[in-house]
Design a protein around this motif. Structure first.
Motif, mmCIF file in Angstrom:
data_model
loop_
_atom_site.group_PDB
_atom_site.id
_atom_site.type_symbol
_atom_site.label_atom_id
_atom_site.label_comp_id
_atom_site.label_asym_id
_atom_site.label_seq_id
_atom_site.Cartn_x
_atom_site.Cartn_y
_atom_site.Cartn_z
ATOM 1 N N VAL A 120 -0.449 0.245 -6.628
ATOM 2 C CA VAL A 120 -1.663 0.241 -5.832
ATOM 3 C C VAL A 120 -2.213 1.654 -5.679
ATOM 4 C CG1 VAL A 120 -0.416 0.399 -3.644
ATOM 5 C CG2 VAL A 120 -2.695 -0.597 -3.677
ATOM 6 N N THR A 121 -1.323 2.655 -5.648
ATOM 7 C CA THR A 121 -1.781 4.046 -5.543
ATOM 8 C C THR A 121 -2.506 4.475 -6.811
ATOM 9 O OG1 THR A 121 0.080 4.556 -4.086
ATOM 10 C CG2 THR A 121 -1.063 6.412 -5.100
ATOM 11 N N GLU A 122 -1.916 4.147 -7.974
ATOM 12 C CA GLU A 122 -2.553 4.489 -9.252
ATOM 13 C C GLU A 122 -3.891 3.763 -9.411
ATOM 14 O OE1 GLU A 122 1.456 5.242 -11.965
ATOM 15 O OE2 GLU A 122 0.541 3.246 -11.871
ATOM 16 N N ALA A 123 -3.921 2.480 -9.053
ATOM 17 C CA ALA A 123 -5.156 1.704 -9.191
ATOM 18 C C ALA A 123 -6.246 2.254 -8.279
ATOM 19 C CB ALA A 123 -4.879 0.234 -8.861
ATOM 20 N N THR A 124 -5.879 2.633 -7.057
ATOM 21 C CA THR A 124 -6.865 3.184 -6.127
ATOM 22 C C THR A 124 -7.440 4.491 -6.655
ATOM 23 O OG1 THR A 124 -5.729 2.174 -4.244
ATOM 24 C CG2 THR A 124 -7.241 3.975 -3.767
ATOM 25 N N ARG B 266 -9.866 -3.409 -3.237
ATOM 26 C CA ARG B 266 -9.698 -4.325 -2.098
ATOM 27 C C ARG B 266 -8.579 -5.302 -2.432
ATOM 28 N NH1 ARG B 266 -12.770 -5.738 2.267
ATOM 29 N NH2 ARG B 266 -12.384 -7.769 3.175
ATOM 30 N N VAL B 267 -7.576 -5.377 -1.567
ATOM 31 C CA VAL B 267 -6.443 -6.279 -1.784
ATOM 32 C C VAL B 267 -6.850 -7.682 -1.336
ATOM 33 C CG1 VAL B 267 -4.053 -6.787 -1.217
ATOM 34 C CG2 VAL B 267 -4.795 -4.404 -1.482
ATOM 35 N N ALA B 268 -6.898 -8.617 -2.294
ATOM 36 C CA ALA B 268 -7.312 -9.987 -1.996
ATOM 37 C C ALA B 268 -6.134 -10.871 -1.607
ATOM 38 C CB ALA B 268 -8.042 -10.593 -3.196
ATOM 39 N N ASP B 269 -4.947 -10.586 -2.152
ATOM 40 C CA ASP B 269 -3.801 -11.445 -1.869
ATOM 41 C C ASP B 269 -2.529 -10.722 -2.321
ATOM 42 O OD1 ASP B 269 -2.342 -13.574 -1.024
ATOM 43 O OD2 ASP B 269 -3.085 -15.006 -2.510
ATOM 44 N N ARG B 270 -1.374 -11.274 -1.914
ATOM 45 C CA ARG B 270 -0.064 -10.773 -2.340
ATOM 46 C C ARG B 270 0.784 -11.982 -2.714
ATOM 47 N NH1 ARG B 270 0.918 -5.362 -0.502
ATOM 48 N NH2 ARG B 270 -0.780 -4.633 0.854
ATOM 49 N N ILE B 271 1.449 -11.914 -3.850
ATOM 50 C CA ILE B 271 2.288 -13.028 -4.305
ATOM 51 C C ILE B 271 3.618 -12.483 -4.811
ATOM 52 C CG2 ILE B 271 0.293 -14.466 -4.937
ATOM 53 C CD1 ILE B 271 0.895 -13.795 -7.858
ATOM 54 N N SER C 41 6.319 -12.100 -7.624
ATOM 55 C CA SER C 41 6.280 -12.088 -9.082
ATOM 56 C C SER C 41 7.429 -11.249 -9.609
ATOM 57 C CB SER C 41 4.939 -11.526 -9.577
ATOM 58 O OG SER C 41 4.894 -10.119 -9.376
ATOM 59 N N GLU C 42 7.547 -11.203 -10.939
ATOM 60 C CA GLU C 42 8.595 -10.403 -11.563
ATOM 61 C C GLU C 42 8.248 -8.917 -11.567
ATOM 62 O OE1 GLU C 42 9.305 -11.976 -15.395
ATOM 63 O OE2 GLU C 42 10.154 -13.871 -14.671
ATOM 64 N N LEU C 43 6.996 -8.576 -11.246
ATOM 65 C CA LEU C 43 6.601 -7.171 -11.191
ATOM 66 C C LEU C 43 7.135 -6.523 -9.922
ATOM 67 C CD1 LEU C 43 2.894 -7.428 -12.413
ATOM 68 C CD2 LEU C 43 4.872 -6.659 -13.720
ATOM 69 N N PRO C 44 7.322 -5.198 -9.938
ATOM 70 C CA PRO C 44 7.792 -4.517 -8.726
ATOM 71 C C PRO C 44 6.800 -4.678 -7.580
ATOM 72 C CG PRO C 44 8.021 -3.103 -10.657
ATOM 73 C CD PRO C 44 7.226 -4.295 -11.088
ATOM 74 N N ILE C 45 7.250 -4.413 -6.387
ATOM 75 C CA ILE C 45 6.410 -4.557 -5.213
ATOM 76 C C ILE C 45 5.221 -3.587 -5.266
ATOM 77 C CG2 ILE C 45 7.738 -2.912 -3.849
ATOM 78 C CD1 ILE C 45 7.267 -4.741 -1.420
ATOM 79 N N ASN C 46 4.061 -4.048 -4.785
ATOM 80 C CA ASN C 46 2.812 -3.266 -4.725
ATOM 81 C C ASN C 46 2.274 -2.883 -6.098
ATOM 82 O OD1 ASN C 46 2.483 -3.324 -1.946
ATOM 83 N ND2 ASN C 46 3.705 -1.475 -1.635
ATOM 84 N N VAL C 47 2.594 -3.688 -7.117
ATOM 85 C CA VAL C 47 2.011 -3.521 -8.452
ATOM 86 C C VAL C 47 0.967 -4.609 -8.645
ATOM 87 C CG1 VAL C 47 2.469 -3.688 -10.936
ATOM 88 C CG2 VAL C 47 3.997 -2.368 -9.464
ATOM 89 N N VAL C 48 -0.153 -4.254 -9.293
ATOM 90 C CA VAL C 48 -1.259 -5.194 -9.476
ATOM 91 C C VAL C 48 -0.850 -6.297 -10.452
ATOM 92 C CG1 VAL C 48 -3.642 -5.478 -10.242
ATOM 93 C CG2 VAL C 48 -2.965 -3.407 -8.990
ATOM 94 N N VAL C 49 -0.964 -7.548 -9.989
ATOM 95 C CA VAL C 49 -0.652 -8.710 -10.818
ATOM 96 C C VAL C 49 -1.909 -9.256 -11.494
ATOM 97 C CG1 VAL C 49 0.320 -11.048 -10.822
ATOM 98 C CG2 VAL C 49 1.253 -9.296 -9.298
ATOM 99 N N ARG C 50 -2.989 -9.324 -10.738
ATOM 100 C CA ARG C 50 -4.267 -9.812 -11.266
ATOM 101 C C ARG C 50 -5.392 -8.962 -10.698
ATOM 102 N NH1 ARG C 50 -1.980 -14.924 -9.972
ATOM 103 N NH2 ARG C 50 -3.297 -15.099 -8.129
ATOM 104 N N GLN D 72 -16.656 -3.347 -5.349
ATOM 105 C CA GLN D 72 -15.243 -3.545 -5.058
ATOM 106 C C GLN D 72 -14.534 -4.243 -6.211
ATOM 107 O OE1 GLN D 72 -15.104 -5.731 -1.394
ATOM 108 N NE2 GLN D 72 -15.460 -3.932 -0.132
ATOM 109 N N ALA D 73 -13.284 -3.854 -6.430
ATOM 110 C CA ALA D 73 -12.400 -4.536 -7.367
ATOM 111 C C ALA D 73 -11.337 -5.253 -6.547
ATOM 112 C CB ALA D 73 -11.769 -3.547 -8.335
ATOM 113 N N HIS D 74 -11.268 -6.576 -6.654
ATOM 114 C CA HIS D 74 -10.307 -7.366 -5.888
ATOM 115 C C HIS D 74 -9.019 -7.518 -6.706
ATOM 116 C CE1 HIS D 74 -13.287 -8.742 -2.838
ATOM 117 N NE2 HIS D 74 -14.117 -8.450 -3.821
ATOM 118 N N VAL D 75 -7.907 -7.195 -6.093
ATOM 119 C CA VAL D 75 -6.632 -7.248 -6.806
ATOM 120 C C VAL D 75 -5.631 -8.089 -6.025
ATOM 121 C CG1 VAL D 75 -7.008 -4.991 -7.865
ATOM 122 C CG2 VAL D 75 -5.771 -5.137 -5.701
ATOM 123 N N VAL D 76 -4.678 -8.659 -6.762
ATOM 124 C CA VAL D 76 -3.539 -9.377 -6.189
ATOM 125 C C VAL D 76 -2.310 -8.518 -6.439
ATOM 126 C CG1 VAL D 76 -2.146 -11.468 -6.268
ATOM 127 C CG2 VAL D 76 -4.622 -11.611 -6.571
#
Length: 259
Positions: A71-75, A86-91, A93-102, A116-120
């Motif tokens: 999320v820091t790199e994406a921001t 803008r964080v739209a949701d959290r799910i 997943s197999e990715l590490p915590i606070n990494v963009v999934v979608r 705004q870019a909405h990310v999960v």
């Protein structure tokens, strides 16, 4: 014989060559100055139009690929292009915590600055055991999910004659399955579909005919009698609701009869 001496005469109204040249040169200078002013004014007008278009439409940038970035790199990446995360949701997943999934919009699309870019974001790897909700009320299901660290997702409803209202009849994910999302979608019964009729036209019918039709539909009625000399005795002169209205089965029909 006396000779008359030659006396030179002064020229009258003769043009002065130097004055004519100066006037012509002055006109040329004025013309050049007017042309320069016109060019400068045109350039200023075009610059103003361009600046106005940029101000209205904004500068367009390309949406970067954020999936897999923290999320820091994406921001930081979005901020460098004038965009906002803008964080739209959290799910889970197999990715590490606070990494963009979608992300939405997708990478490569043109965006305007300040959009705004909405990310999960990922909640990390965690498989949750889904409790059985089917057969419970919606309220009881909410409580059960909260106890398990879950929550109700999308709630859909459908009329079902063999199920009481507010009962959960289907859930996704299924009970006992591991889930990558903390939300459970449910389908809830609305109970039996209410019988409804279309209000018929009773005005002009006799009281007996109108009551016969109401009895056949098992609709309740209330009858009022009024003095109406212009109508035949025992004729329906008014009705509530009006003809064509949607009429639930529990409604009461009010008829006004000429007395």
């Amino acid at each position: 014989m006396t000779e008359i001496p030659d006396i030179p005469l002064d020229p009258v109204d003769a043009p002065e060559p130097s004055t004519s040249l100066n006037f012509r040169k002055r006109l040329e200078e004025l013309g050049q100055m007017a042309l320069l002013v016109f060019i400068l004014a045109s350039a200023a007008f075009l610059s103003a139009i361009t600046a106005m278009r940029i101000a209205i439409h904004g500068r367009e940038v390309t949406m970067p690929n954020l999936v897999g970035k923290s999320v820091t790199e994406a921001t930081s990446l979005l901020r460098s292009r004038g965009l906002v995360l803008r964080v739209a949701d959290r799910i889970y997943s197999e990715l590490p915590i606070n990494v963009v999934v979608r992300q939405t919009p997708l990478a490569g699309l043109l965006m305007k600055e300040s959009q705004q870019a909405h990310v999960v974001l990922s909640l990390g790897q965690r498989q949750l055991q889904i409790p059985l909700l089917e057969g419970n009320s919606l309220r009881a299901s909410r409580i059960e999910l909260l106890r398990a660290g879950l929550q109700v997702g999308e709630v859909s409803a459908v009329a079902m004659p063999d199920k009481p209202a507010d009962e959960v009849v289907l859930q996704t994910p299924r009970p006992g399955a591991g889930s990558a999302t903390p939300r459970v979608d449910v389908l809830v019964s609305q109970g039996p579909r209410e019988t409804a009729y279309v209000m018929p036209h009773f005005v002009g019918m006799t009281e007996s005919d109108a009551e016969r039709r109401l009895d056949a539909s098992r609709l309740r009625r209330k009858v009022n009698y009024v003095t109406a000399p212009q109508w035949p005795h025992g004729t329906v002169v008014d009705q509530t609701p009006l003809a064509g209205s949607r009429l639930p089965a529990a409604s009461t029909i009010e008829l006004t009869i000429a007395n």
